[in-house]
Design an enzyme around this catalytic site. Structure first.
Site, PDB file in Angstrom:
ATOM      1  N   TRP A  62       0.820  -1.218   0.000  1.00 16.11           N
ATOM      2  CA  TRP A  62       0.000   0.000   0.000  1.00 16.11           C
ATOM      3  C   TRP A  62       0.851   1.264   0.000  1.00 16.11           C
ATOM      4  O   TRP A  62       0.324   2.360  -0.217  1.00 16.11           O
ATOM      5  CB  TRP A  62      -0.920   0.012   1.224  1.00 16.11           C
ATOM      6  CG  TRP A  62      -2.016  -1.015   1.202  1.00 16.11           C
ATOM      7  CD1 TRP A  62      -2.309  -1.892   0.185  1.00 16.11           C
ATOM      8  CD2 TRP A  62      -2.967  -1.270   2.240  1.00 16.11           C
ATOM      9  NE1 TRP A  62      -3.380  -2.674   0.535  1.00 16.11           N
ATOM     10  CE2 TRP A  62      -3.806  -2.316   1.786  1.00 16.11           C
ATOM     11  CE3 TRP A  62      -3.194  -0.731   3.503  1.00 16.11           C
ATOM     12  CZ2 TRP A  62      -4.848  -2.812   2.564  1.00 16.11           C
ATOM     13  CZ3 TRP A  62      -4.230  -1.228   4.282  1.00 16.11           C
ATOM     14  CH2 TRP A  62      -5.054  -2.267   3.811  1.00 16.11           C
ATOM     15  N   GLU A 109      11.803  -6.145  -8.790  1.00 15.82           N
ATOM     16  CA  GLU A 109      11.079  -4.915  -9.094  1.00 15.82           C
ATOM     17  C   GLU A 109      12.000  -3.969  -9.864  1.00 15.82           C
ATOM     18  O   GLU A 109      12.773  -3.224  -9.246  1.00 15.82           O
ATOM     19  CB  GLU A 109      10.630  -4.229  -7.800  1.00 15.82           C
ATOM     20  CG  GLU A 109       9.653  -5.054  -6.992  1.00 15.82           C
ATOM     21  CD  GLU A 109       8.716  -4.175  -6.163  1.00 15.82           C
ATOM     22  OE1 GLU A 109       7.509  -4.370  -6.299  1.00 15.82           O
ATOM     23  OE2 GLU A 109       9.188  -3.297  -5.438  1.00 15.82           O
ATOM     24  N   SER A 167       4.258  -1.803 -11.858  1.00 15.01           N
ATOM     25  CA  SER A 167       3.110  -1.550 -12.735  1.00 15.01           C
ATOM     26  C   SER A 167       2.373  -2.821 -13.152  1.00 15.01           C
ATOM     27  O   SER A 167       1.819  -2.891 -14.245  1.00 15.01           O
ATOM     28  CB  SER A 167       3.528  -0.728 -13.959  1.00 15.01           C
ATOM     29  OG  SER A 167       4.050   0.535 -13.560  1.00 15.01           O
ATOM     30  N   GLY A 185       1.714  -2.354  -6.217  1.00 15.66           N
ATOM     31  CA  GLY A 185       1.568  -1.040  -5.602  1.00 15.66           C
ATOM     32  C   GLY A 185       0.198  -0.456  -5.913  1.00 15.66           C
ATOM     33  O   GLY A 185      -0.811  -0.819  -5.313  1.00 15.66           O
ATOM     34  N   GLY A 186       0.160   0.441  -6.890  1.00 19.18           N
ATOM     35  CA  GLY A 186      -1.064   1.180  -7.208  1.00 19.18           C
ATOM     36  C   GLY A 186      -2.303   0.318  -7.355  1.00 19.18           C
ATOM     37  O   GLY A 186      -3.375   0.663  -6.816  1.00 19.18           O
TER      38      GLY A 186
HETATM   39  P1  13P Z   1       3.381  -0.138  -8.694  1.00 20.45           P
HETATM   40  O1  13P Z   1       2.588  -1.411  -8.815  1.00 20.45           O
HETATM   41  O2  13P Z   1       2.575   1.037  -8.248  1.00 20.45           O
HETATM   42  O3  13P Z   1       4.228   0.115  -9.899  1.00 20.45           O
HETATM   43  O4  13P Z   1       4.410  -0.383  -7.470  1.00 20.45           O
HETATM   44  C1  13P Z   1       5.150  -1.557  -7.452  1.00 20.45           C
HETATM   45  C2  13P Z   1       5.862  -1.646  -6.163  1.00 20.45           C
HETATM   46  O5  13P Z   1       6.737  -0.858  -5.872  1.00 20.45           O
HETATM   47  C3  13P Z   1       5.445  -2.699  -5.242  1.00 20.45           C
HETATM   48  O6  13P Z   1       6.327  -2.804  -4.168  1.00 20.45           O
END
Ligand code: 13P
Length: 250
Positions: free
Chosen positions: A10, A167, A212, A233-234
């Site tokens: 989150w 990542e 992403s 993340g998002g």
């Molecule tokens: P996003 O999915 O927002 O690109 O973030 C990925 C992330 O950093 C998960 O730890």
């Protein structure tokens, strides 16, 4: 067979009321997730709420960071034992935002991994190259350095009791997802690095992809042989998107 793990990160988002709505939504749809393990990593201050809302459900929870120290005069820090007090299962270590914005180097990340593991938490170790490093053709060198810093200190067996998350920094929060093949190549490289020390651990350790990943691209990423889930993340902030990713994992 490795059980895929879809974990929401989150980051610094949410409120008590929006978290409740998000978790209510995830709980309502979790029955349609057949085989994947699902977790959310919440800001520290919400862990008590998250524990209360997720106890007795199949959804695990964890934190996004922890202290390198066990206890004592470390103002503002949170110890592994405190996370266990709220029945956290997972804790993210070495996220690129911590590495780049808060100066966490390989040494600090290694200490956090070791402290988390010895307390009984499952660390999710994040590794990944920047765009500049990829363009320089040194992705493998960077990943090998980040992996070996931890593996050569704690050993492959302990490493394998945690989770790895690949990542790529250039894919985080940018909408620029790695292609399934780009991700698969690095995941296979990570597994190979571990296999050089312990083939059995390499075979069973879960390697998540993060950067992403969303409801539209999760299925093709998760279909790759060495991609064992996602760190989201998002898209983990919207129940329906997060559940779509969870269902895509099986
Ligand atoms: P996003 O999915 O927002 O690109 O973030 C990925 C992330 O950093 C998960 O730890």
């Amino acid at each position: 067979m490795r059980q895929p793990l879809i974990a929401g990160n989150w980051k610094m988002n949410g409120s008590r009321s929006s978290n409740k709505a998000l978790l209510d939504g995830i709980k309502a749809g979790i029955g349609e997730v057949k085989s994947a393990e699902v977790a959310v990593c919440a800001p520290y201050v919400y862990l008590a709420d998250v524990e209360q809302q997720l106890s007795g459900t199949p959804i695990a929870w964890g934190a996004q960071n922890l202290s390198t120290e066990e206890k004592g005069a470390f103002t503002g820090e949170i110890a592994a034992s405190m996370l266990l007090d709220f029945n956290c299962k997972y804790v993210i270590v070495g996220h690129s935002e911590r590495r780049t914005l808060y100066g966490e180097n390989d040494d600090i990340v290694t200490r956090k991994f070791a402290v988390a593991h010895s307390a009984g938490l499952k660390p999710i170790l994040c590794v990944g190259e920047t765009l500049e490093e990829r363009e320089q053709g040194i992705t493998q060198d960077v990943i090998a350095r980040q992996m070996k810093a931890v593996m050569n200190t704690v050993g492959a067996k302990v490493l394998g009791e945690g989770v790895i998350a690949y990542e790529p920094v250039w894919a985080i929060g940018t909408g620029m997802t790695a292609t399934p093949q780009q991700a698969q190549d690095v995941h296979a490289f990570i597994r190979q690095l571990i296999a050089e020390q312990d083939a059995a651990v390499a075979e069973q350790v879960r390697i998540q992809y993060g950067g992403s990943m969303n409801a539209g691209n999760a299925a093709e990423l998760l279909a790759m042989e060495d991609i064992d889930g996602g760190l989201i993340g998002g898209a983990s902030l919207k129940a329906e998107d997060f559940l779509t990713i969870c269902r895509a994992a099986g």
